[in-house]
Design a protein around this motif. Sequence first.
Motif, PDB file in Angstrom:
ATOM      1  N   VAL A 130       0.832  -1.208   0.000  1.00 23.65           N
ATOM      2  CA  VAL A 130       0.000   0.000   0.000  1.00 23.65           C
ATOM      3  C   VAL A 130       0.868   1.261   0.000  1.00 23.65           C
ATOM      4  N   ALA A 131       2.091   1.162   0.478  1.00 26.10           N
ATOM      5  CA  ALA A 131       3.011   2.308   0.439  1.00 26.10           C
ATOM      6  C   ALA A 131       3.326   2.694  -1.006  1.00 26.10           C
ATOM      7  N   LEU A 132       3.361   1.698  -1.902  1.00 28.17           N
ATOM      8  CA  LEU A 132       3.608   1.991  -3.322  1.00 28.17           C
ATOM      9  C   LEU A 132       2.509   2.871  -3.906  1.00 28.17           C
ATOM     10  N   ALA A 133       1.317   2.825  -3.313  1.00 33.25           N
ATOM     11  CA  ALA A 133       0.189   3.646  -3.765  1.00 33.25           C
ATOM     12  C   ALA A 133       0.067   4.921  -2.933  1.00 33.25           C
ATOM     13  N   GLY A 134       1.052   5.166  -2.051  1.00 30.53           N
ATOM     14  CA  GLY A 134       1.071   6.413  -1.291  1.00 30.53           C
ATOM     15  C   GLY A 134       0.449   6.365   0.095  1.00 30.53           C
ATOM     16  N   TYR A 135       0.132   5.180   0.590  1.00 28.73           N
ATOM     17  CA  TYR A 135      -0.479   5.058   1.916  1.00 28.73           C
ATOM     18  C   TYR A 135       0.571   4.632   2.934  1.00 28.73           C
ATOM     19  N   ARG A 136       0.499   5.248   4.102  1.00 31.88           N
ATOM     20  CA  ARG A 136       1.402   4.880   5.196  1.00 31.88           C
ATOM     21  C   ARG A 136       0.577   4.157   6.255  1.00 31.88           C
ATOM     22  N   VAL A 137       0.899   2.880   6.440  1.00 31.22           N
ATOM     23  CA  VAL A 137       0.199   2.054   7.414  1.00 31.22           C
ATOM     24  C   VAL A 137       1.252   1.335   8.253  1.00 31.22           C
ATOM     25  N   ALA A 138       1.068   1.368   9.548  1.00 34.11           N
ATOM     26  CA  ALA A 138       1.983   0.707  10.471  1.00 34.11           C
ATOM     27  C   ALA A 138       1.265  -0.461  11.143  1.00 34.11           C
ATOM     28  N   PRO A 139       2.015  -1.413  11.682  1.00 34.69           N
ATOM     29  CA  PRO A 139       1.388  -2.535  12.386  1.00 34.69           C
ATOM     30  C   PRO A 139       0.386  -2.063  13.447  1.00 34.69           C
TER      31      PRO A 139
ATOM     32  N   GLY B 132      -6.328  -2.821  12.601  1.00 31.84           N
ATOM     33  CA  GLY B 132      -7.081  -3.646  13.527  1.00 31.84           C
ATOM     34  C   GLY B 132      -6.536  -5.043  13.736  1.00 31.84           C
ATOM     35  N   GLU B 133      -5.377  -5.330  13.157  1.00 29.39           N
ATOM     36  CA  GLU B 133      -4.830  -6.674  13.336  1.00 29.39           C
ATOM     37  C   GLU B 133      -4.234  -6.833  14.726  1.00 29.39           C
ATOM     38  N   ASN B 134      -4.266  -8.067  15.188  1.00 26.88           N
ATOM     39  CA  ASN B 134      -3.700  -8.403  16.484  1.00 26.88           C
ATOM     40  C   ASN B 134      -2.248  -8.840  16.370  1.00 26.88           C
TER      41      ASN B 134
ATOM     42  N   CYS C 192     -13.946  -3.692   5.413  1.00 26.95           N
ATOM     43  CA  CYS C 192     -15.149  -2.896   5.203  1.00 26.95           C
ATOM     44  C   CYS C 192     -14.790  -1.412   5.061  1.00 26.95           C
ATOM     45  N   GLU C 193     -15.811  -0.629   4.849  1.00 28.74           N
ATOM     46  CA  GLU C 193     -15.692   0.812   4.609  1.00 28.74           C
ATOM     47  C   GLU C 193     -14.953   1.554   5.724  1.00 28.74           C
ATOM     48  N   GLN C 194     -14.912   1.000   6.929  1.00 20.13           N
ATOM     49  CA  GLN C 194     -14.230   1.673   8.035  1.00 20.13           C
ATOM     50  C   GLN C 194     -12.757   1.954   7.728  1.00 20.13           C
ATOM     51  N   ILE C 195     -12.159   1.155   6.856  1.00 22.13           N
ATOM     52  CA  ILE C 195     -10.754   1.380   6.489  1.00 22.13           C
ATOM     53  C   ILE C 195     -10.590   2.734   5.815  1.00 22.13           C
ATOM     54  N   ASN C 196     -11.611   3.162   5.068  1.00 28.45           N
ATOM     55  CA  ASN C 196     -11.535   4.483   4.420  1.00 28.45           C
ATOM     56  C   ASN C 196     -11.611   5.625   5.428  1.00 28.45           C
ATOM     57  N   ARG C 197     -12.147   5.370   6.616  1.00 23.41           N
ATOM     58  CA  ARG C 197     -12.140   6.402   7.658  1.00 23.41           C
ATOM     59  C   ARG C 197     -10.730   6.619   8.187  1.00 23.41           C
ATOM     60  N   PHE C 198      -9.937   5.570   8.153  1.00 26.98           N
ATOM     61  CA  PHE C 198      -8.539   5.668   8.570  1.00 26.98           C
ATOM     62  C   PHE C 198      -7.735   6.456   7.537  1.00 26.98           C
ATOM     63  N   GLN C 199      -7.860   6.056   6.263  1.00 27.92           N
ATOM     64  CA  GLN C 199      -7.233   6.781   5.158  1.00 27.92           C
ATOM     65  C   GLN C 199      -8.129   6.636   3.931  1.00 27.92           C
ATOM     66  N   PRO C 200      -8.686   7.753   3.450  1.00 30.72           N
ATOM     67  CA  PRO C 200      -9.576   7.681   2.296  1.00 30.72           C
ATOM     68  C   PRO C 200      -8.927   6.963   1.111  1.00 30.72           C
ATOM     69  N   GLY C 201      -9.679   6.025   0.531  1.00 27.67           N
ATOM     70  CA  GLY C 201      -9.208   5.281  -0.628  1.00 27.67           C
ATOM     71  C   GLY C 201      -8.441   4.010  -0.303  1.00 27.67           C
ATOM     72  N   LEU C 202      -8.118   3.795   0.964  1.00 28.25           N
ATOM     73  CA  LEU C 202      -7.325   2.625   1.343  1.00 28.25           C
ATOM     74  C   LEU C 202      -8.063   1.312   1.095  1.00 28.25           C
TER      75      LEU C 202
END
Length: 157
Positions: free
Chosen positions: A49-58, A62-64, A97-107
């Motif tokens: 997802v970083a290749l598409a410009g999104y920054r996500v960390a562990p 919502g993963e455990n 689900c759609e909640q991921i877009n609340r974290f980062q739109p388009g994710l």
Amino acid sequence: MIDLIEGLGVAGDAHAGVTVKHRSRVAKNPSTPNLRQVHLIHRELFDLVALAGYRVAPGQLGENITTAGLDLLGLPVGTRLRIGPVVLTVTGLRNPCEQINRFQPGLLKQVLRRTETGEVERLAGVMSIVSRGGAVRAGDPIAVERPPEPWFPLTPV
């Protein structure tokens, strides 16, 4: 460190329990068995997802548990993952689900997309149940035990 409780999930987690906890699933049938006790994501997804410009960390999706170097999405249903004293049994794919877009739109489109042949591809990790509880620590190795054949591919749970 996280504590995993046999038959329930992560101690203190909102999704822990014998039956489903996700609102939409509870609304359909609150007595459905909880096949989503522990959520695992592969570290490689964050790079993708970083290749598409999104920054996500562990932990941000919502993963455990975050894994590395393990083809989670390619595991068959019923695979057992041994992490220290813990045994997780893989039940299926996470259906984001759609909640991921609340974290980062388009994710959401990055983790739930269509292949060139039009098939839905779910990349947001796998779900499992706790078959044997215990403590999991960062850096614990993961041993993979596939079930007897025939193997069945993961589907959303």
